[in-house]
Scaffold this motif. Structure first.
Motif, PDB file in Angstrom:
ATOM      1  N   ALA A  43      -6.809 -10.018  -1.200  1.00 52.21           N
ATOM      2  CA  ALA A  43      -7.407  -8.695  -0.987  1.00 52.21           C
ATOM      3  C   ALA A  43      -8.561  -8.783   0.013  1.00 52.21           C
ATOM      4  N   ARG A  44      -9.367  -9.840  -0.124  1.00 50.88           N
ATOM      5  CA  ARG A  44     -10.499  -9.994   0.808  1.00 50.88           C
ATOM      6  C   ARG A  44     -10.006 -10.160   2.249  1.00 50.88           C
ATOM      7  N   ALA A  63     -17.372 -15.553   1.284  1.00 54.50           N
ATOM      8  CA  ALA A  63     -17.307 -14.797   0.022  1.00 54.50           C
ATOM      9  C   ALA A  63     -18.505 -13.855  -0.098  1.00 54.50           C
ATOM     10  N   ASP A  64     -19.703 -14.335   0.238  1.00 53.23           N
ATOM     11  CA  ASP A  64     -20.911 -13.505   0.115  1.00 53.23           C
ATOM     12  C   ASP A  64     -20.745 -12.194   0.871  1.00 53.23           C
ATOM     13  N   GLU A  65     -20.190 -12.321   2.093  1.00 52.36           N
ATOM     14  CA  GLU A  65     -20.129 -11.159   2.986  1.00 52.36           C
ATOM     15  C   GLU A  65     -18.952 -10.234   2.660  1.00 52.36           C
ATOM     16  N   THR A  66     -17.995 -10.721   1.878  1.00 49.86           N
ATOM     17  CA  THR A  66     -16.800  -9.906   1.636  1.00 49.86           C
ATOM     18  C   THR A  66     -16.750  -9.326   0.224  1.00 49.86           C
ATOM     19  N   GLY A  67     -17.870  -9.421  -0.501  1.00 48.31           N
ATOM     20  CA  GLY A  67     -17.864  -8.798  -1.832  1.00 48.31           C
ATOM     21  C   GLY A  67     -18.456  -9.658  -2.925  1.00 48.31           C
ATOM     22  N   GLY A  68     -18.842 -10.899  -2.598  1.00 45.28           N
ATOM     23  CA  GLY A  68     -19.483 -11.736  -3.613  1.00 45.28           C
ATOM     24  C   GLY A  68     -18.587 -12.844  -4.105  1.00 45.28           C
ATOM     25  N   PRO A  69     -19.050 -13.576  -5.128  1.00 46.19           N
ATOM     26  CA  PRO A  69     -18.329 -14.752  -5.611  1.00 46.19           C
ATOM     27  C   PRO A  69     -16.889 -14.426  -6.013  1.00 46.19           C
TER      28      PRO A  69
END
Lengths: 158, 748, 81
Positions: free
Chosen positions: B538-539, B580-586
Motif C-alpha cells: 500500500a505504501r 517508513a517515517d515519511e510514508t505513514g510511520g512504522p
C-alpha cells in the motif's frame, strides 16, 4: 558456621572466595561467583549437568566441596571458548543441532572435551560410555554422539 | 484460516540454519530458571508431607518464625479462592488444604536469608497429622472399599455405586462388537499394566518472585507457558492479571511437565508477605515426589482377526490413575487407542481414578502411549499366532482418508499408509536377526493442537525484522519461527530475530503443548508477515501513485503488477523501511488467532532388540523412526523430536517407573534410582521424515513433538517378546521381570 | 438442522441417542441447543468440549460454521504435553 577463605584458579584466572564447609563447588560457582554455566539437575552426581574439570579430572561439581578446591585448577564452560572463538566442540554442537533445550549442554561439552583430551579418536561406544554420566532428556543422544565424532575428526586434522 | 493448497516450494524452510539462541547455550550464558539473582532476595523452601495420606490437625510455625534469618512463612491460608475448579486443584496441590494427599505434598513454605537458614527453618515447623489409610494402585483404588482420596469429585458420567476414587468414565466406538468377534478366526484378550513415569526434564522447577503489598508483581520462571502461570498465580494470589508480569526463562526441558504451576504461587505469597524478592529452586527429590508423573495404568484389550489379518472387532478397557486429583488423561487414551485402524466394530472404555500419588501432569501425547502399547501388543501377538507379517497386517487394516475413526470423526488427509509403506521399504525391515534377537514395530498417533496464539512482526528502519511471539522455545522454535517469517518476506534468515514476549507484551498465548508451536505460532507469523507485506504494498502504491492492486509482492520486493502499472524500479523491504517515517510511520504486522486445523499425526517405529536369557537384560540394537511432519521446517529439530521422543519411550518400556512401598511412600526419588536412558544404553536413532502436507497450515506443517513417544512402548515390547519367546504384558520390562517371564516359559 | 454425533458416555444424557438433531448453524448455537434440549449434557459442555467438522478438530471457535452437509462430531476438550 565458620567461613573459609579459598584461593583457586578458575579458567586461568586466580579466584578467591569465601565459603562454608558444607558448600559444594557448584554452589560456590553459581551463588558466590555468579558463574551459572554449570547447572544443578540433581545435586547428587547423577545427571552430569554440573560437570567441570578439577586439576584436569572430570568431576560433578555438586559432589566436590568448595573447601576442597584450595590451590586447584578448575575449568568450567565459561572458559571453553577463547574470546569470541568457540571451541570446535561448541561450534559443531551448533552446526549439527546437538542440543534442544540446552540445559545439559555445558556439562556435556565439558565432558566431551575431557574425553577428547584423553582419547582423540574414540569409537562411538567409547563416546557413549564416557558420556553415560551426562543425562540428556531431549535429544536421545544421537546428534550429540555424532557431533562429538565430527569435532574429534576435525580436531585430529587440525 | 488458510485452507488453500499449502505452499511446497521453499527457499529457507527445510534448510538447517543455526539457531539464534545457540551461542548462549554452548557457552553457559543462557539464563534458565535458577540462573538469576535479585538484590536483597530471600531463598524459599517448602515443607512436604512424609505421609501418603493424612489429615492436617494443626500447623505450628512459631519456632520456625523465631529462627535466624526467617522472614516469612506461608500456608494454604495465604491463598485466595479461585473461581475455576481446575485452578483450585492446582492451588491445593501447591499447598495442601486440610489433608495431605500424597508423599511429598507441599504443606508450608519458608523464606529466609540463605538456603541453609530456609532448610533449617522447615524442620522447625510442627505439623500434627491424623494418618489415614492410603491407596496407590489403580486397580486397588477402584475397589468399592478402597480408602477414599477425595470425596464428591466424580463427574456425572461415573455410574453410581463405584468407589469415590473413580472420577470419570468415557466410552467411544461404533459397530456391532458381538457380530465382529463372532466373525473372527482368532481372538486374543490380554491384560496389561504400565508404571507411572516422569517427564524427567533435567532442569528442576525454579522461579524468582517479587510481589508488593499493592498486588503488583514480577515473576521469572521456567515454564511451558508464561500466560498460564500468570492466570494460575493471579487467581491463587487473588490479584489482577494485569498486575503480574511473568517472564519465561530459557527452559531446560518440559515435555508437558511444565504446563502447570507448583512453586510460583508459593514464591509470590512469600514475597508478598516478606516484602522481598523470593527465589525457589526445587531439588530433584522434590521434582520426583511432587511434580508431574504421568498416569499408571491397568488395561484389557481384546481383538478378533480373520486368518488373512483383517481385524473384525476390537475392544479396550483402560483404567488410568492420575494421582490425587481428577484429570482427563484417560479420555485421550481412549480416543487414541485404535486411531491407526479402520475398524467395523470397536469400543473403548476409560476410567479415570484418584490415588495417593502426585497430581498427574501432561507428558508428551498424554494418555496415548499406554493405550496404544496395549493395542499394538495384541495386534502383534495375533500376527505371531496367525503367522502373518505385522506390517502387512497394519497396512491391511490401516486408517486412511475416509476411514471412520475409532474416536468418532471421519479422517481427512492422513499419512499413516505412506508411513507404513516407508517402513516396509526400509532396509531395516528385512535386515537379518541373530539368536535371542527380535524385531518389533508399532504405529503411533497423536491429535496435535493449535490454540491461542499472538504474533507481532516489526519492520526495523534498516530493513531487518523482529518477531515477538509468546511461547517458550523448548527445542529450537525461535529458529523455525524466524525461518517462516524470512520465507514469507523473502529476506535472508539472519535478517529476522525472534524473541519470546513476557505477559504484558502480547495477548494470551496457550502453553507450549500439543505439538502446537511450529504449527500455530508459525501460522500466526506467516499471517503477520502477510499483513506487513500488504502494508508495504500500500505504501509503495501510494508512492508510485497507482492502485494497491497494481503492485505485487515478489522475491522480497514490491514490483509493478504488470505493464499498465508504469515503469517503476522494484523496492526492497530495506528501501521501504528507509522511508517508513515519511510514508505513514512504522510498519508492522500482527496476527491473533485461536488456531485450529492442526492435523493429526502418525508415526511408525521399528526396533531390533536382543534379550540376554541369563540376565533378562535387553539391548536395543537398531531403531528407526518414520513420521509424517507435513513439512519439516527445520529438519534437524524435527529429527531431534523424533529421536528424543523415541528414547523417552524406550526408557518407559525398559527402565522407568515410580516405585511405591506398602507405606505409600515413593522409593526411588532420585535420578540414580529412577533411571532414565543414558548414552551407553542406546544405538543411533535413525529417522525418516515423510511430508504429507497438512491442509490446515499455509506451509503444510504438522506438529511433530508428541507422536514419537507413542510407538516405542509397544515396539520394544513386541521386539522383546519375540526375542524372549514369551509375550510380556507389563512395563517397564526390567531385567528381573523379563527373566521371570523366561524362567516361567522354560518351566512350562 | 444438523446431525451431531455424541461419544458413547454422553449418550446416557441424551435419551441414549448416538446422533441428535440440532437446529444450529455454528458451534455456539450447537452447544446452546444441546444444553437446552438435554440439560444433563450441560456440565460436560461447560467443562469444555471440542468439535470435529469433517474430520478437523476445533477446540473452541464458537463461530465455526456448520450445516447438514458436514459431518459433526462432539469430542472431549483436549490438551497436550
Amino acid at each position: 558456621m565458620k567461613t573459609n577463605h579459598i584461593q583457586t584458579t578458575i579458567n586461568g584466572d586466580v579466584t578467591e572466595f569465601l565459603c562454608n564447609a558444607d558448600e559444594s563447588l557448584l554452589d560456590v560457582l553459581r551463588d558466590r561467583l555468579g558463574m551459572t554455566g554449570a547447572k544443578e539437575g540433581c545435586g547428587t552426581g547423577d545427571c552430569g549437568a554440573c560437570s567441570v574439570t578439577l586439576n584436569g579430572r572430570l568431576v560433578c561439581s555438586c559432589l566436590v566441596l568448595g573447601v576442597e578446591t584450595e590451590g586447584a585448577e578448575i575449568q568450567t564452560i565459561e572458559g571453553m571458548a577463547n574470546g569470541d572463538n568457540l571451541h570446535t566442540l561448541q561450534r559443531v554442537f551448533l552446526e549439527e543441532a546437538a542440543l534442544q533445550c540446552g540445559i545439559c549442554t555445558p556439562g556435556i561439552l565439558i565432558a566431551a572435551k575431557s574425553l577428547l583430551e584423553k582419547n582423540p579418536n574414540p569409537t562411538d561406544t567409547e563416546v557413549r560410555y564416557w558420556l553415560a554420566g551426562n543425562l540428556c532428556r531431549c535429544t536421545g543422544y544421537d546428534k550429540i554422539i555424532k557431533a562429538v565424532q565430527t569435532a574429534a575428526a576435525e580436531m585430529r586434522g587440525a | 484460516m488458510a485452507l488453500d493448497t499449502p505452499k511446497r516450494d521453499f527457499k529457507i524452510v527445510g534448510t538447517r540454519v543455526p539457531r539464534p539462541d545457540g551461542i548462549d547455550k554452548v557457552t553457559g550464558k543462557a539464563a534458565y530458571g535458577a540462573d538469576i539473582t535479585a538484590t536483597g532476595m530471600l531463598h524459599g523452601r517448602i515443607l512436604r508431607s512424609p505421609h501418603a495420606h493424612a489429615r492436617i490437625i494443626s500447623i505450628d510455625t512459631s519456632a520456625a518464625e523465631a529462627a535466624e534469618g526467617v522472614k516469612a512463612i506461608v500456608t494454604s491460608a495465604d491463598f485466595a479462592t479461585p473461581d475455576d475448579a481446575g485452578i483450585r486443584d492446582i492451588r491445593d496441590n501447591c499447598l495442601a488444604l486440610d489433608k495431605v494427599l500424597y508423599d511429598g505434598h507441599a504443606i508450608a513454605a519458608v523464606a529466609a536469608t540463605s538456603k541453609s537458614a530456609a532448610k533449617a527453618a522447615i524442620r522447625l515447623i510442627r505439623v500434627e497429622y491424623e494418618i489415614l489409610p492410603h491407596v496407590t494402585d489403580v486397580d486397588a483404588a477402584m475397589k468399592p472399599d478402597a480408602p477414599i482420596v477425595q470425596s464428591g469429585r466424580a463427574f456425572e458420567s461415573v455410574p453410581a455405586g463405584m468407589s469415590q476414587n473413580v472420577h470419570s468414565h468415557v466410552e467411544f466406538g461404533h459397530g456391532d462388537l458381538d457380530a465382529g468377534f463372532a466373525n473372527a478366526d482368532k481372538i486374543i484378550e490380554r491384560t496389561f499394566k504400565t508404571a507411572a513415569t516422569h517427564q524427567g526434564y533435567i532442569e528442576p522447577q525454579a522461579c524468582m518472585a517479587n510481589l508488593g503489598a499493592d498486588g503488583r508483581g514480577e515473576l521469572w520462571c521456567c515454564t511451558q507457558g508464561q500466560y498460564m502461570v500468570r492466570e494460575n498465580c493471579a487467581a491463587i494470589l487473588g490479584i489482577e492479571a494485569s498486575q503480574l508480569r511473568v517472564t519465561s526463562s530459557e527452559i531446560g526441558g518440559g515435555f508437558g511437565g511444565k504446563t502447570t504451576t507448583f512453586i510460583e504461587p508459593v514464591a509470590l505469597a512469600l514475597s508478598r508477605k516478606s516484602g522481598k524478592p523470593v527465589k525457589i529452586v526445587m531439588t530433584r527429590e522434590e521434582v520426583f515426589r511432587a511434580t508431574g508423573p504421568t498416569v499408571s495404568t491397568s488395561m484389557d484389550v481384546k481383538i478378533g482377526m480373520k486368518n488373512d489379518g483383517r481385524i473384525t472387532a476390537a475392544r479396550a478397557e483402560l483404567r488410568y490413575q492420575g494421582g490425587a486429583f481428577p484429570n482427563h488423561t484417560v479420555e485421550f487414551g481412549a480416543q487414541a487407542a485404535f486411531a491407526a485402524y479402520d475398524l467395523a466394530a470397536v469400543q473403548t472404555l476409560g476410567w479415570g481414578v484418584m490415588t495417593n500419588r502426585p497430581k498427574e501432569v501432561a507428558y508428551r501425547a498424554p494418555g496415548a502411549p499406554t493405550a496404544i502399547y496395549a493395542v499394538e501388543s495384541v495386534v502383534d501377538e495375533l500376527c505371531q499366532q496367525l503367522n502373518l507379517d505385522p506390517l502387512d497386517v497394519r497396512l491391511l487394516n490401516a486408517a486412511r482418508k475416509g476411514t471412520l475413526s475409532a474416536y468418532g470423526p471421519t479422517f481427512n488427509e492422513i499419512g499413516l499408509v505412506a508411513t507404513l509403506e516407508a517402513a516396509k521399504n526400509h532396509p531395516h525391515y528385512t535386515a537379518p536377526l541373530g539368536e535371542n534377537q527380535g524385531r518389533g514395530l508399532s504405529c503411533g498417533f497423536w491429535f496435535n493442537f493449535g490454540g491461542n496464539t499472538c504474533v507481532s512482526l516489526n519492520l526495523n528502519s534498516d530493513g531487518t525484522v523482529g518477531v515477538v511471539e509468546g511461547n517458550p522455545d523448548i527445542g529450537g522454535s525461535r529458529a523455525s519461527i524466524s525461518m517462516m517469517a524470512a520465507e514469507e518476506l523473502g529476506i535472508p534468515y539472519d535478517k529476522v530475530r525472534t524473541v519470546i514476549a513476557d505477559t504484558t507484551s502480547l495477548g494470551f498465548n496457550d502453553v507450549t503443548d500439543g505439538s502446537r508451536v511450529t504449527f500455530a505460532v508459525g501460522l500466526a507469523t506467516i499471517e503477520a508477515a502477510r499483513a506487513a507485506k500488504n502494508e508495504m504494498c500500500a505504501r509503495v502504491a501510494k508512492l508510485w501513485g497507482i492502485d494497491t492492486d497494481a503492485v505485487q509482492w515478489e522475491d522480497g520486493s514490491v514490483k509493478p503488477a504488470g505493464p499498465n502499472a508504469g515503469e517503476h524500479a522494484p523496492m526492497s523491504i530495506a528501501d521501504i523501511a528507509a522511508i517508513a517515517d515519511e510514508t505513514g510511520g512504522p510498519i508492522a504486522g500482527h496476527h491473533e488467532v485461536n488456531a485450529d486445523g492442526a492435523g493429526v499425526s502418525f508415526g511408525v517405529h521399528l526396533v531390533d532388540t536382543e534379550v540376554d536369557p541369563e540376565t533378562g537384560a535387553t539391548t536395543v540394537l537398531r531403531y528407526t523412526v518414520f513420521q509424517d511432519a507435513g513439512k519439516a521446517v527445520h529438519p534437524d529439530y524435527v529429527e531431534g523430536q523424533m529421536q528424543g521422543g523415541a528414547v523417552q519411550g524406550i526408557g518407559w518400556a525398559l527402565n522407568e517407573e515410580y516405585i511405591y512401598g506398602d507405606d505409600g511412600l515413593l522409593q526411588n526419588a532420585s535420578l540414580l534410582d529412577y533411571r532414565v536412558p543414558v548414552a551407553s544404553d542406546l544405538p543411533n536413532i535413525e529417522t525418516v521424515i515423510l511430508e504429507i502436507p497438512n491442509p490446515g497450515h499455509p506451509y503444510g506443517v504438522r506438529g511433530v513433538g508428541e507422536t514419537p513417544i507413542v510407538p516405542p512402548l509397544a515396539a520394544i515390547s513386541n521386539a522383546v517378546s519375540r526375542a524372549a519367546g514369551i509375550r510380556l504384558t507389563e512395563l517397564p520390562m526390567s531385567p528381573p521381570r523379563i527373566l521371570h517371564a523366561i524362567t516361567q516359559r522354560r518351566d512350562g | 438442522m444438523v446431525k451431531v454425533k455424541l461419544w458413547g458416555s454422553l449418550r446416557q444424557f441424551a435419551d441414549d441417542q448416538e446422533w441428535v438433531d440440532v437446529d444450529a448453524s455454528n458451534f455456539k448455537e450447537l452447544l446452546d441447543q444441546l444444553s437446552h434440549l438435554y440439560p444433563a449434557l450441560r456440565p460436560k459442555i461447560e467443562r469444555g468440549v471440542s468439535l470435529a467438522v469433517d474430520g478437523v478438530i476445533y477446540r473452541n471457535a464458537w463461530f465455526t460454521q456448520i450445516s447438514d452437509e458436514n459431518e459433526i462430531v462432539l469430542m472431549p476438550y483436549m490438551v497436550g504435553g
